[in-house]
Design an enzyme around this catalytic site. Structure first.
Site, PDB file in Angstrom:
ATOM      1  N   ARG A 147       0.795  -1.230  -0.028  1.00  0.00           N
ATOM      2  CA  ARG A 147      -0.073  -0.077   0.000  1.00  0.00           C
ATOM      3  C   ARG A 147       0.740   1.245  -0.005  1.00  0.00           C
ATOM      4  O   ARG A 147       1.884   1.310   0.764  1.00  0.00           O
ATOM      5  CB  ARG A 147      -0.723   0.071   1.303  1.00  0.00           C
ATOM      6  CG  ARG A 147      -1.769   1.119   1.378  1.00  0.00           C
ATOM      7  CD  ARG A 147      -2.351   1.076   2.499  1.00  0.00           C
ATOM      8  NE  ARG A 147      -1.883   2.384   3.490  1.00  0.00           N
ATOM      9  CZ  ARG A 147      -2.791   2.875   4.313  1.00  0.00           C
ATOM     10  NH1 ARG A 147      -3.879   2.676   4.630  1.00  0.00           N
ATOM     11  NH2 ARG A 147      -2.132   3.772   5.256  1.00  0.00           N
ATOM     12  N   TYR A 159      -1.789  11.743   7.572  1.00  0.00           N
ATOM     13  CA  TYR A 159      -1.964  10.434   8.433  1.00  0.00           C
ATOM     14  C   TYR A 159      -1.848   9.221   7.401  1.00  0.00           C
ATOM     15  O   TYR A 159      -2.176   9.321   5.877  1.00  0.00           O
ATOM     16  CB  TYR A 159      -3.998  10.372   8.552  1.00  0.00           C
ATOM     17  CG  TYR A 159      -3.831   8.928   9.191  1.00  0.00           C
ATOM     18  CD1 TYR A 159      -3.604   8.780  10.699  1.00  0.00           C
ATOM     19  CD2 TYR A 159      -4.468   8.140   8.507  1.00  0.00           C
ATOM     20  CE1 TYR A 159      -3.961   7.456  11.121  1.00  0.00           C
ATOM     21  CE2 TYR A 159      -5.001   6.763   9.196  1.00  0.00           C
ATOM     22  CZ  TYR A 159      -4.398   6.719  10.641  1.00  0.00           C
ATOM     23  OH  TYR A 159      -4.858   5.365  11.020  1.00  0.00           O
ATOM     24  N   ASP A 216      -4.738   3.948  -0.006  1.00  0.00           N
ATOM     25  CA  ASP A 216      -5.889   4.356   0.851  1.00  0.00           C
ATOM     26  C   ASP A 216      -6.335   5.821   0.547  1.00  0.00           C
ATOM     27  O   ASP A 216      -5.241   6.755   0.881  1.00  0.00           O
ATOM     28  CB  ASP A 216      -5.482   4.123   2.063  1.00  0.00           C
ATOM     29  CG  ASP A 216      -6.702   3.919   3.003  1.00  0.00           C
ATOM     30  OD1 ASP A 216      -7.977   4.337   2.709  1.00  0.00           O
ATOM     31  OD2 ASP A 216      -6.470   3.436   4.280  1.00  0.00           O
ATOM     32  N   HIS A 218      -8.705   7.195   2.488  1.00  0.00           N
ATOM     33  CA  HIS A 218      -9.263   7.727   3.674  1.00  0.00           C
ATOM     34  C   HIS A 218     -10.413   8.374   3.633  1.00  0.00           C
ATOM     35  O   HIS A 218     -10.622   9.584   4.479  1.00  0.00           O
ATOM     36  CB  HIS A 218      -8.041   8.279   4.448  1.00  0.00           C
ATOM     37  CG  HIS A 218      -7.854   7.254   5.654  1.00  0.00           C
ATOM     38  ND1 HIS A 218      -8.676   7.366   6.884  1.00  0.00           N
ATOM     39  CD2 HIS A 218      -6.751   6.494   5.765  1.00  0.00           C
ATOM     40  CE1 HIS A 218      -8.173   6.430   7.310  1.00  0.00           C
ATOM     41  NE2 HIS A 218      -7.077   5.770   7.273  1.00  0.00           N
ATOM     42  N   GLU A 242      -8.671   2.179  -2.031  1.00  0.00           N
ATOM     43  CA  GLU A 242      -9.528   2.120  -0.705  1.00  0.00           C
ATOM     44  C   GLU A 242     -10.103   3.287  -0.071  1.00  0.00           C
ATOM     45  O   GLU A 242      -9.664   4.625  -0.225  1.00  0.00           O
ATOM     46  CB  GLU A 242      -8.549   1.610   0.336  1.00  0.00           C
ATOM     47  CG  GLU A 242      -9.098   1.429   1.940  1.00  0.00           C
ATOM     48  CD  GLU A 242      -8.249   1.003   2.831  1.00  0.00           C
ATOM     49  OE1 GLU A 242      -7.181   0.473   2.401  1.00  0.00           O
ATOM     50  OE2 GLU A 242      -8.593   0.924   3.950  1.00  0.00           O
ATOM     51  N   GLU A 268     -13.419  -0.688   6.543  1.00  0.00           N
ATOM     52  CA  GLU A 268     -12.962  -0.649   7.634  1.00  0.00           C
ATOM     53  C   GLU A 268     -13.576  -0.073   8.989  1.00  0.00           C
ATOM     54  O   GLU A 268     -13.280  -0.378  10.070  1.00  0.00           O
ATOM     55  CB  GLU A 268     -11.314  -0.432   7.884  1.00  0.00           C
ATOM     56  CG  GLU A 268     -11.237   1.322   7.632  1.00  0.00           C
ATOM     57  CD  GLU A 268      -9.855   1.694   7.496  1.00  0.00           C
ATOM     58  OE1 GLU A 268      -8.995   0.947   6.711  1.00  0.00           O
ATOM     59  OE2 GLU A 268      -9.495   2.815   8.129  1.00  0.00           O
ATOM     60  N   ARG A 289     -13.582  -4.818   3.260  1.00  0.00           N
ATOM     61  CA  ARG A 289     -12.213  -4.245   4.061  1.00  0.00           C
ATOM     62  C   ARG A 289     -12.600  -4.497   5.752  1.00  0.00           C
ATOM     63  O   ARG A 289     -11.733  -3.810   6.396  1.00  0.00           O
ATOM     64  CB  ARG A 289     -12.021  -2.826   3.841  1.00  0.00           C
ATOM     65  CG  ARG A 289     -11.075  -2.693   2.745  1.00  0.00           C
ATOM     66  CD  ARG A 289      -9.769  -3.205   2.762  1.00  0.00           C
ATOM     67  NE  ARG A 289      -8.992  -2.111   3.524  1.00  0.00           N
ATOM     68  CZ  ARG A 289      -8.149  -2.549   4.353  1.00  0.00           C
ATOM     69  NH1 ARG A 289      -7.944  -3.810   4.746  1.00  0.00           N
ATOM     70  NH2 ARG A 289      -7.358  -1.568   5.095  1.00  0.00           N
ATOM     71  N   GLU A 345      -4.334  -7.470   4.915  1.00  0.00           N
ATOM     72  CA  GLU A 345      -3.463  -6.451   5.139  1.00  0.00           C
ATOM     73  C   GLU A 345      -2.671  -6.574   6.263  1.00  0.00           C
ATOM     74  O   GLU A 345      -2.868  -7.524   7.291  1.00  0.00           O
ATOM     75  CB  GLU A 345      -4.388  -5.042   5.813  1.00  0.00           C
ATOM     76  CG  GLU A 345      -3.495  -3.872   6.340  1.00  0.00           C
ATOM     77  CD  GLU A 345      -4.243  -2.806   6.798  1.00  0.00           C
ATOM     78  OE1 GLU A 345      -5.705  -3.188   6.976  1.00  0.00           O
ATOM     79  OE2 GLU A 345      -3.634  -1.812   6.754  1.00  0.00           O
ATOM     80  N   TRP A 408     -11.905  11.678   6.908  1.00  0.00           N
ATOM     81  CA  TRP A 408     -10.643  10.975   6.807  1.00  0.00           C
ATOM     82  C   TRP A 408     -10.654   9.557   7.178  1.00  0.00           C
ATOM     83  O   TRP A 408     -12.008   9.255   7.656  1.00  0.00           O
ATOM     84  CB  TRP A 408      -9.590  11.829   7.511  1.00  0.00           C
ATOM     85  CG  TRP A 408      -9.816  11.400   9.035  1.00  0.00           C
ATOM     86  CD1 TRP A 408     -10.562  11.978   9.886  1.00  0.00           C
ATOM     87  CD2 TRP A 408      -8.879  10.459   9.620  1.00  0.00           C
ATOM     88  NE1 TRP A 408     -10.451  11.270  11.373  1.00  0.00           N
ATOM     89  CE2 TRP A 408      -9.202  10.355  10.829  1.00  0.00           C
ATOM     90  CE3 TRP A 408      -7.890   9.416   9.340  1.00  0.00           C
ATOM     91  CZ2 TRP A 408      -9.135   9.687  11.905  1.00  0.00           C
ATOM     92  CZ3 TRP A 408      -7.319   8.505  10.178  1.00  0.00           C
ATOM     93  CH2 TRP A 408      -7.836   8.846  11.614  1.00  0.00           C
TER      94      TRP A 408
HETATM   95  C1  CS2 Z   1      -5.846   2.521   7.868  1.00  0.00           C
HETATM   96  C2  CS2 Z   1      -5.717   2.410   9.345  1.00  0.00           C
HETATM   97  O1  CS2 Z   1      -5.192   0.083   7.716  1.00  0.00           O
HETATM   98  C3  CS2 Z   1      -5.805   1.036   7.194  1.00  0.00           C
HETATM   99  O2  CS2 Z   1      -6.109   0.943   5.919  1.00  0.00           O
HETATM  100  O3  CS2 Z   1      -6.810   3.204   7.231  1.00  0.00           O
HETATM  101  O4  CS2 Z   1      -4.782   2.829   9.592  1.00  0.00           O
HETATM  102  C4  CS2 Z   1      -6.693   2.707  10.062  1.00  0.00           C
HETATM  103  O5  CS2 Z   1      -6.813   4.213  10.014  1.00  0.00           O
HETATM  104  C5  CS2 Z   1      -6.906   2.723  11.599  1.00  0.00           C
HETATM  105  O6  CS2 Z   1      -6.683   1.206  11.772  1.00  0.00           O
HETATM  106  C6  CS2 Z   1      -7.967   3.283  12.375  1.00  0.00           C
HETATM  107  O7  CS2 Z   1      -8.060   2.649  13.630  1.00  0.00           O
HETATM  108 MG    MG Z   2      -7.652   2.298   5.570  1.00  0.00          MG
END
Ligand code: CS2
Ligand code: MG
Length: 408
Positions: A147, A159, A216, A218, A242, A268, A289, A345, A408
């Site tokens: 990624r 982030y 990602d 986000h 993603e 997620e 996800r 992942e 985000w």
């Molecule tokens: C991220 C994570 O793994 C991912 O794809 O988006 O860092 C996610 O933001 C965190 O697990 C949130 O707790």
């Molecule tokens: Mg993610």
């Protein structure tokens, strides 16, 4: 036999984890992951104050019935706190059942459908040189999928991008110990949209066509921005894009789908199959996800992934460091067993965490294997866990350059 003891422990070997321990009347112990990043104590309290007493004396073998008892029984349904608590109970009961059977859990889920579980690593860097270095580093370790996240000119720390120097670590820790409130980051989608396609072009030029590239977004793009972006990056053949739009708006992805063939992944932040109803039946995504830890455990994830399979949609189970090694093992057993596996992942835990959680899953040439130990194959060292006190930590907040709070 029956459930005799239910204990919740919180440990912080570099980051916080909530672990559920269920002990049966004949002394078999099962472990479950209940970690919800930045909200750990809420799940721990729900489990110890409301759920534990409901479990004492129940037949530990009745996993489906216990799942329904905790989901339908209390009237209030879904939500990340509740579903993480149910997930922990469910994982612990599957751990117990597989230990009683003397088999690794994947055998009870139908046996192995593949030899190993392909994983993707987190390659990131504040600029292209650092990102390139990170990708090369992972390839040398045997990874076949990465990624990629990188800094955007005009913005500060973003982030998902490691701020550590080359050769240290190429990934990041999602939660920050920032005192009583979250740290804040800035964002600008125009800068991002004009920068990222060039990054993907350079990666393809430098690393060729074999490498699986994931990215990602986000949840930061609007539907029309995401549609334009997904279309523009088609030539770089991403494995997936993603979370391109905010998670709760399922129909947003219709617009993206109408304009692009870039594969899409989302989920997620979801916690039940109902978050996917439109996405799956309208085939708006390619990868699911969700985390086993946040979606009601193995029982619920297996049903969700079977539902996705009918529509040709595959798994891409969430596996950041805020999923404990117990939750990671649960994902690996599912990954090995299901037919519609996509990718997993993998953000390896730090050495302190691996002293607290004794794992048996193994990594080899870009693939993980959940191990042949009976059960999930992870045990918590309770003395080691007790040495790491809970420390408040938050995910950061994201603001636009003018100060507006952003997705985000
Ligand atoms: C991220 C994570 O793994 C991912 O794809 O988006 O860092 C996610 O933001 C965190 O697990 C949130 O707790
Ligand atoms: Mg993610």
């Amino acid at each position: 036999m029956t459930i005799d003891l239910v204990d919740v422990s919180i440990t912080s070997p570099g980051r916080n984890f909530v672990t559920l321990k269920i002990t049966t009347s004949d002394g078999i112990v099962g472990w479950g992951d209940a970690t919800l990043n930045g909200r750990e104590l809420a799940v721990a309290a729900y489990l110890s104050e409301h759920v534990a007493s409901m479990l004492i004396g129940r037949d530990e073998d009745r996993i489906e019935d216990t799942w329904q008892y905790l989901y339908r029984g209390p009237y209030w349904r879904r939500g990340p706190v509740t579903m993480a608590a149910i997930a922990a109970v469910d994982m612990a009961l599957w751990d117990i059942k597989a230990k009683k059977a003397g088999m690794p859990l994947y055998q009870l889920l139908g046996g192995a459908s593949r030899e190993g579980v392909r994983v993707y690593a987190h390659a990131s860097g504040t600029d292209y040189a650092a990102l390139q270095n990170a990708i090369t580093g992972y390839q040398e370790l045997g990874y076949t999928a990465v990624r990629v996240q990188t800094g955007v000119p005009g913005l500060g720390q973003i982030y998902g991008v490691s701020s550590s120097g080359p050769g240290v670590r190429y990934d990041y820790e999602p939660a920050k110990r920032s005192g009583d409130r979250p740290s804040e980051e800035t964002w600008d989608t125009r800068n991002y949209l004009s920068h990222m396609p060039g990054v993907f072009a350079r990666i393809r030029e430098d690393f060729g066509t074999d490498l699986r590239i994931l990215h990602d977004g986000h949840h930061r793009m609007s539907p029309i921005e995401a549609a334009r972006f997904a279309k523009e990056i088609e030539p770089y053949d991403l494995f997936w894009l993603e979370d391109c739009t905010p998670g709760e708006d399922q129909t947003a992805l219709r617009l993206v789908r109408q304009h692009s063939t870039t594969p899409l992944a989302i989920g997620e932040v979801f916690n039940s199959v109902f978050d996917y109803q439109t996405l799956i039946t309208e085939r708006l995504i390619d990868y699911v996800r969700s985390a086993v830890t946040h979606t009601g455990g193995i029982t619920a994830m297996k049903k969700l992934l079977d539902f996705a399979a009918i529509y040709g949609i595959k798994s891409g189970i969430h596996g950041p460091t805020d999923i404990s090694p117990v939750g990671m093992a649960a994902a690996l057993h599912l990954d090995l067993a299901i037919h519609n596996f996509g990718i997993q992942e993998y953000m390896p835990h730090n050495a302190q965490t691996l002293e607290v959680f004794q794992t048996s899953f193994t990594f080899d040439q870009g693939f993980l294997h959940p191990s042949e130990q009976p059960g999930l194959g992870v045990e918590l060292d309770e003395d080691a866990a007790a040495a790491h006190e809970y420390t408040k930590a938050y995910l950061p907040v994201n603001r636009l350059l003018d100060g507006t709070i952003h997705d985000w």
